[in-house]
Design an enzyme around this catalytic site. Structure first.
Site, PDB file in Angstrom:
ATOM      1  N   CYS A  71     -10.461  -1.764 -19.529  1.00  0.00           N
ATOM      2  CA  CYS A  71      -9.241  -2.243 -20.060  1.00  0.00           C
ATOM      3  C   CYS A  71      -9.468  -3.909 -20.585  1.00  0.00           C
ATOM      4  O   CYS A  71     -10.150  -4.561 -20.154  1.00  0.00           O
ATOM      5  CB  CYS A  71      -7.924  -2.661 -18.979  1.00  0.00           C
ATOM      6  SG  CYS A  71      -6.533  -3.289 -19.613  1.00  0.00           S
ATOM      7  N   CYS A  77      -3.763  -9.057 -16.911  1.00  0.00           N
ATOM      8  CA  CYS A  77      -2.681  -8.277 -16.387  1.00  0.00           C
ATOM      9  C   CYS A  77      -2.756  -7.828 -15.012  1.00  0.00           C
ATOM     10  O   CYS A  77      -3.885  -7.926 -14.324  1.00  0.00           O
ATOM     11  CB  CYS A  77      -2.693  -6.807 -17.042  1.00  0.00           C
ATOM     12  SG  CYS A  77      -1.625  -5.664 -16.350  1.00  0.00           S
ATOM     13  N   CYS A  80      -3.829  -3.463 -12.310  1.00  0.00           N
ATOM     14  CA  CYS A  80      -5.123  -3.017 -11.875  1.00  0.00           C
ATOM     15  C   CYS A  80      -5.946  -4.120 -11.067  1.00  0.00           C
ATOM     16  O   CYS A  80      -6.131  -5.114 -11.291  1.00  0.00           O
ATOM     17  CB  CYS A  80      -5.716  -2.128 -12.851  1.00  0.00           C
ATOM     18  SG  CYS A  80      -4.973  -0.819 -13.578  1.00  0.00           S
ATOM     19  N   CYS A 157      -2.939   0.846 -22.593  1.00  0.00           N
ATOM     20  CA  CYS A 157      -3.284   0.806 -21.085  1.00  0.00           C
ATOM     21  C   CYS A 157      -3.856   2.067 -20.602  1.00  0.00           C
ATOM     22  O   CYS A 157      -3.537   3.232 -20.779  1.00  0.00           O
ATOM     23  CB  CYS A 157      -1.847   0.617 -20.181  1.00  0.00           C
ATOM     24  SG  CYS A 157      -2.327   0.645 -18.590  1.00  0.00           S
ATOM     25  N   GLN A 278       7.082  10.341  -8.390  1.00  0.00           N
ATOM     26  CA  GLN A 278       5.762   9.917  -8.065  1.00  0.00           C
ATOM     27  C   GLN A 278       5.055   9.892  -9.641  1.00  0.00           C
ATOM     28  O   GLN A 278       5.163  10.558 -10.383  1.00  0.00           O
ATOM     29  CB  GLN A 278       4.893  10.761  -7.342  1.00  0.00           C
ATOM     30  CG  GLN A 278       5.392  10.924  -5.768  1.00  0.00           C
ATOM     31  CD  GLN A 278       5.291   9.781  -5.148  1.00  0.00           C
ATOM     32  OE1 GLN A 278       4.607   8.918  -5.336  1.00  0.00           O
ATOM     33  NE2 GLN A 278       5.669   9.787  -3.758  1.00  0.00           N
ATOM     34  N   TYR A 307      14.744   8.862   3.977  1.00  0.00           N
ATOM     35  CA  TYR A 307      14.434   8.332   2.489  1.00  0.00           C
ATOM     36  C   TYR A 307      14.130   9.830   1.776  1.00  0.00           C
ATOM     37  O   TYR A 307      12.940   9.733   0.923  1.00  0.00           O
ATOM     38  CB  TYR A 307      13.084   7.470   2.631  1.00  0.00           C
ATOM     39  CG  TYR A 307      13.268   6.354   3.581  1.00  0.00           C
ATOM     40  CD1 TYR A 307      14.278   5.169   3.557  1.00  0.00           C
ATOM     41  CD2 TYR A 307      12.825   6.613   5.264  1.00  0.00           C
ATOM     42  CE1 TYR A 307      14.251   4.305   4.791  1.00  0.00           C
ATOM     43  CE2 TYR A 307      12.905   5.727   6.267  1.00  0.00           C
ATOM     44  CZ  TYR A 307      13.614   4.520   5.805  1.00  0.00           C
ATOM     45  OH  TYR A 307      13.888   3.598   6.930  1.00  0.00           O
ATOM     46  N   GLU A 328      19.716   9.627   2.137  1.00  0.00           N
ATOM     47  CA  GLU A 328      19.012   8.602   1.025  1.00  0.00           C
ATOM     48  C   GLU A 328      20.337   7.816   0.711  1.00  0.00           C
ATOM     49  O   GLU A 328      21.405   8.080   0.696  1.00  0.00           O
ATOM     50  CB  GLU A 328      18.766   9.619  -0.252  1.00  0.00           C
ATOM     51  CG  GLU A 328      18.513   8.771  -1.295  1.00  0.00           C
ATOM     52  CD  GLU A 328      17.334   7.902  -1.251  1.00  0.00           C
ATOM     53  OE1 GLU A 328      17.762   6.521  -1.804  1.00  0.00           O
ATOM     54  OE2 GLU A 328      16.232   8.234  -0.779  1.00  0.00           O
ATOM     55  N   CYS A 407       3.030   4.191   1.195  1.00  0.00           N
ATOM     56  CA  CYS A 407       2.437   3.749   0.113  1.00  0.00           C
ATOM     57  C   CYS A 407       1.961   2.241   0.696  1.00  0.00           C
ATOM     58  O   CYS A 407       1.333   1.509  -0.349  1.00  0.00           O
ATOM     59  CB  CYS A 407       3.362   3.522  -1.134  1.00  0.00           C
ATOM     60  SG  CYS A 407       4.935   2.670  -0.791  1.00  0.00           S
TER      61      CYS A 407
END
Length: 466
Positions: A71, A77, A80, A157, A278, A307, A328, A407
């Protein structure tokens, strides 16, 4: 150690956010983009007690695994953090991060399986979010810098799909040609705030978020998009609030289909602009299959999908289970989940509940226990992890099996510590337990590289009742 001081040191460890750690005197210095074993020159940006947050100035002795980032705005940015690290070593560092968090946060020593690689190291993201801002009279479109709302301009990107380059070009030209104003956060002025794009099979759902009610020159924008893309829909989203929330509540479809249907695992479902998906389709398929296999529900098992989002995982779990309940809080997601149930003939197997998980889960578990049901639970909470009431309800109900999809290794470790007993609350303070009899045994910890080139890692954990 003071702000703006410069030092030379050796990276002796890696932090949970993938930054290099250098120890100088009594300070632990966190230096992003530095690799283990490297000799570096760095500058202090901020200090708190014995911790310093720093900026990498120069790599004096590079590590063998260092590679050239793809990149052109890497390091500026905030998207990443690992493009400078060889991919196989990215997988190792993510595996180690999950293991280290479990040990340091919760005192849990357990085997962690090697991180599952992404089929695509680059060009994997099916979702694009572009902030559009007017700063000092100049319009900018790109991505936010790390921990700020300063827009870093870019024309492409490398972790996004190739179509993202055309999206950036079209909107840059459109804004320049029309003179339409862009958003200024400080003044809460200007019209275009964000451009959000989702890919569904071969189609794109393109949403322009505006600080107003209408977008001028819409036909010109449609014409420009039609020169680049064969199948797309264009939505205008109204968001006049002064918050960090990207999307407002009102969507207007000005071109194309209002929704798209797709199919995965034999399940048909509808995708609209606000649907959760996702970002890495390759890893999502592997992960969802793993969750179903790991839970291994049978015809005597009632499953609670906490969830549950738009209901795809809930529907998958219903294939083998007696019954599945999805919980949810987002109304639009539950409406999508209910449509999925209807379209796939699952009304007798699936119920979706629109409510906060911390309120509904305890009541639902109590009801199912009174019926004598065998219960298993899937947890897939946001990054902040599970609410304390959710964990308390699980400890009280003692479901036979829990599969936790996370996550965030940090909040995962905290929640696993509470569920296994290695952590406990004293008032509102969470402490490590000295002696405890674990209620659950961790039988599997499997990281997935859902977010290649970034510090983030998805993890599937299985807990079985002792």
């Amino acid at each position: 150690m003071r702000k703006n001081d410069e030092f030379i040191g050796n990276v002796s460890a890696v932090g949970s956010n993938m930054e290099g750690i250098v120890r100088i005197d009594n300070y632990v210095c966190f230096v992003p983009f530095a690799l283990l074993g490297e000799k570096i020159k760095f500058k202090v940006l901020k200090t708190t007690k014995n911790i310093a947050f720093c900026k990498l100035i120069e790599v004096l002795t590079p590590a063998e695994q260092r590679v050239r980032p793809r990149c052109c705005v890497y390091g500026k940015c905030g998207g990443c953090q690992l493009q400078h690290l060889r991919y196989k070593d990215q997988l190792k560092i993510k595996t180690d991060t999950v293991s280290d968090c479990l040990r340091k946060v919760a005192g849990i020593e357990t085997d962690v399986l090697p991180c599952i690689k992404s089929d695509n190291e680059y060009e994997y993201r099916n979702k694009l979010q572009l902030p559009v801002r007017n700063i000092n009279g100049e319009n900018k479109i790109g991505f936010f810098a790390l921990n700020s709302h300063r827009v870093v301009e870019t024309e492409s990107c490398p972790i996004q799909k190739p179509w993202s380059t055309d999206i950036i070009k079209v909107f840059s030209e459109f804004i320049e040609e029309t003179g339409i104003s862009c958003y200024n956060e400080e003044k809460n002025e200007g019209l275009i705030r964000h451009v959000v794009v989702r890919q569904v099979d071969v189609a794109l759902i393109i949403t322009v978020v505006i600080n107003g009610e209408t977008l001028p020159e819409t036909k010109l924008l449609i014409d420009k998009l039609a020169l680049k893309f064969k199948k797309f829909s264009l939505f205008i989203n109204e968001n006049t609030s002064q918050t960090n929330v990207i999307l407002g509540e009102k969507f207007t479809c000005v071109y194309g289909e209002p929704s798209f249907f797709t199919e995965e695992f034999g399940i048909k479902y509808e995708v609209v602009p606000q649907s959760f998906m996702q970002v890495n389709s390759y890893i999502k398929k592997k992960l969802y299959q793993d969750v179903v296999k790991t839970l291994s529900a049978d015809k005597d098992t009632t499953v609670i999908d906490a969830y549950s989002g738009a209901g795809l995982m809930t529907a998958l779990l219903s294939n083998n289970a007696k019954h599945v309940y999805g919980i949810e809080i987002v109304k639009e997601a539950v409406l999508s989940a209910n449509k999925l149930v209807k379209d796939n003939g699952l009304a007798s197997k699936v119920d979706n509940i629109c409510a906060p998980c911390e309120e509904e889960l305890p009541k639902l578990i109590e009801k199912l226990r009174q019926n004598g049901d065998k219960i298993s639970v899937v947890l897939d909470p946001p990054r902040k992890g599970c609410d304390r009431k959710v964990l308390d309800a699980l400890l009280l109900a003692k479901p036979d099996k829990i599969v936790y999809v996370s996550c965030s290794p940090q909040t995962l470790a905290r929640d696993l510590g509470i569920l296994t007993g290695s952590l406990h609350y004293e008032g509102n303070e969470l402490k490590k337990s000295q002696e405890y009899e674990p209620m659950y045994t961790i039988t599997k910890v499997q990281p997935y590289d859902m977010f290649s080139q970034t510090k983030h890692v998805e993890t599937v954990v299985c807990l079985s009742k002792r």
